[in-house]
Design an enzyme around this catalytic site. Structure first.
Site, PDB file in Angstrom:
ATOM      1  N   ALA A  66       0.855  -1.217   0.020  1.00 14.34           N
ATOM      2  CA  ALA A  66      -0.071   0.081  -0.184  1.00 14.34           C
ATOM      3  C   ALA A  66       0.822   1.205   0.067  1.00 14.34           C
ATOM      4  O   ALA A  66       2.112   1.259   0.345  1.00 14.34           O
ATOM      5  CB  ALA A  66      -0.859   0.001   1.284  1.00 14.34           C
ATOM      6  N   GLY A 111       0.453  -4.910   0.826  1.00 11.32           N
ATOM      7  CA  GLY A 111      -0.729  -5.096   0.143  1.00 11.32           C
ATOM      8  C   GLY A 111      -0.549  -5.699  -1.335  1.00 11.32           C
ATOM      9  O   GLY A 111      -1.264  -6.256  -1.866  1.00 11.32           O
ATOM     10  N   GLU A 114      -0.762  -9.322  -0.515  1.00  8.15           N
ATOM     11  CA  GLU A 114      -2.243  -9.558  -0.133  1.00  8.15           C
ATOM     12  C   GLU A 114      -3.048  -9.840  -1.472  1.00  8.15           C
ATOM     13  O   GLU A 114      -3.814 -10.405  -1.856  1.00  8.15           O
ATOM     14  CB  GLU A 114      -2.632  -8.685   0.803  1.00  8.15           C
ATOM     15  N   GLU A 134       4.826  -4.895   7.160  1.00  5.91           N
ATOM     16  CA  GLU A 134       4.030  -3.799   8.175  1.00  5.91           C
ATOM     17  C   GLU A 134       4.566  -3.789   9.537  1.00  5.91           C
ATOM     18  O   GLU A 134       4.348  -2.529  10.108  1.00  5.91           O
ATOM     19  CB  GLU A 134       2.721  -4.481   7.907  1.00  5.91           C
TER      20      GLU A 134
END
Ligand code: CAA
Length: 260
Positions: A66, A111, A114, A134
Site C-alpha cells: 500500500a 498489500g 495480499e 508492516e
C-alpha cells in the site's frame, strides 16, 4: 472506462491487467484500489474474457505494498476505511467467476502480497521477493493478509513471516506453497499465458463453478463442502458445455465450449 493507473490488454480471451505506477514500485493508493475494483468488475462481466492475469509494470515490482506516503497521514477512521476498501477488492477477486492468475514479476510486499494471495494462484519470476513488512511500519497487514496467508500456508509459517517482517526469496515462497511455479524473469509472462490458454480452452462454466466450489468449500465443514460440490456437479448437467464436453469425448473430437 479510462484508467490512470492500469493498463489492460485482451488477446484471445485472456486479459492482462498491469498496475502501472512503476515510479513508486506500483504501490497501491486509494485510486489504484478503486480502479482495480472497477476494472476487475468489468472484466468479470465481459463474456469474451475467460482468464485474467494480474501483474505489475516495470522490472522491479509486482506491487511494493500500500502507498506509505498516502497512508502516513491517515486518521484511525480513514485507515479502517482504507483497509475495508482493500479487503473488498480482495474478496471481489475471490468471488469473480473467472480465474485470476498473479504474475509476480518483482517485489510483492504488504498489500502487494495480499493482492497476489487474492488471486487463484501465483506464478513468479525467480527474482521476485515476498514479505509482509508492516510490523516494521508499526502496523499489520490490512488487506486480508493475516487471514489469507495463514489459511494458505498454515499459522506457523504465516506467524514467522508476519512477525519478522522478513522479505523472502521466490524460491522460499515456492517451497512454502505461496507460489506455484517459478521462471526466469523474461519467461514469466509466456509461462502464465500458456497456463491461461490451457484454462481458457476448457468449459468456462465448469471452470467458474470449480473456482466457486474450492473457494466456498474452504469456509464450510468438509461434509457441507461435499454437499455443495454435489449440487454444483448436478447443476452442470443442465449446461450445453456438459453436453458438448462429453459429446466431443465420445465422438473423439475437440470440444467447442460456448460457456453456457
Ligand atoms: N509506498 C509508497 N512508495 C513506495 C512504496 C510504497 N509501499 N514502495 C516503494 N515506494 C517508492 C519509494 O519511496 C521510492 O520513491 P522515490 O524514488 O520518490 O524515493 C520508489 O518507490 C523506489 O523505491 P526505493 O528507492 O525504496 O527502491 P529500493 O530498490 O531501494 O527498495 C523496496 C525497494 C525494498 C521494495 C522498498 O521500496 C520498500 O521497502 N518499500 C516499502 C515496502 C513496504 O513496506 N510495503 C508495505 C506497505 S504497508 C501495506 O501494504 C499495508 C497493507 O497491508 C495494506
Amino acid at each position: 472506462m479510462q484508467f490512470n493507473n492500469l493498463l489492460i490488454e485482451t488477446t484471445d480471451g485472456i486479459a492482462t491487467l498491469t498496475i502501472n505506477r512503476p515510479q513508486v514500485l506500483n504501490a497501491l493508493n486509494s485510486d489504484v484500489v478503486r480502479e482495480l475494483e472497477c476494472a476487475l468488475y468489468e472484466l468479470d462481466l465481459d463474456t469474451t474474457v475467460k482468464v485474467v492475469i494480474l501483474t505489475g509494470a516495470g522490472e522491479k515490482a509486482f506491487v511494493a505494498g500500500a502507498d506509505i506516503k498516502e497512508m502516513a497521514e491517515l486518521s484511525s477512521f480513514e485507515a479502517h476505511d482504507f483497509a475495508r476498501k482493500g479487503q473488498r477488492l480482495i474478496l471481489m477477486i475471490n468471488r469473480m467467476r473467472k480465474p485470476v492468475i498473479a504474475a509476480v514479476n518483482g517485489y510483492a510486499l504488504g498489500g502487494g502480497l495480499e493482492l497476489a494471495l487474492a488471486c487463484d494462484f501465483i506464478y513468479a519470476s525467480e527474482k521476485a521477493k515476498f514479505g509482509f513488512p508492516e510490523v516494521g511500519l508499526g502496523v499489520i497487514p490490512g488487506f486480508g493478509g493475516t487471514q489469507n496467508l495463514a489459511r494458505l500456508i498454515g499459522p506457523n509459517k504465516a506467524n514467522e513471516l508476519v512477525f519478522s517482517g522478513r522479505i523472502i526469496s521466490a524460491a522460499k515462497a515456492c517451497e512454502w506453497g505461496i507460489v506455484n511455479e517459478l521462471s526466469a524473469p523474461e519467461e514469466l509472462l509466456a509461462k502464465v499465458l500458456a497456463t491461461a490458454r490451457e484454462i481458457a480452452g476448457k468449459g468456462a462454466v465448469g471452470v467458474a463453478y470449480a473456482k466457486d466450489a474450492i473457494a466456498s468449500g474452504l469456509n464450510m465443514t468438509k461434509e457441507d463442502g461435499f454437499r455443495y460440490e454435489a449440487s454444483i456437479f448436478g447443476v452442470l448437467f443442465a449446461t450445453s458445455d456438459q453436453r458438448e464436453g462429453m459429446g466431443a469425448f465420445l465422438e473423439k473430437r475437440t470440444a467447442e465450449f460456448k460457456g453456457k
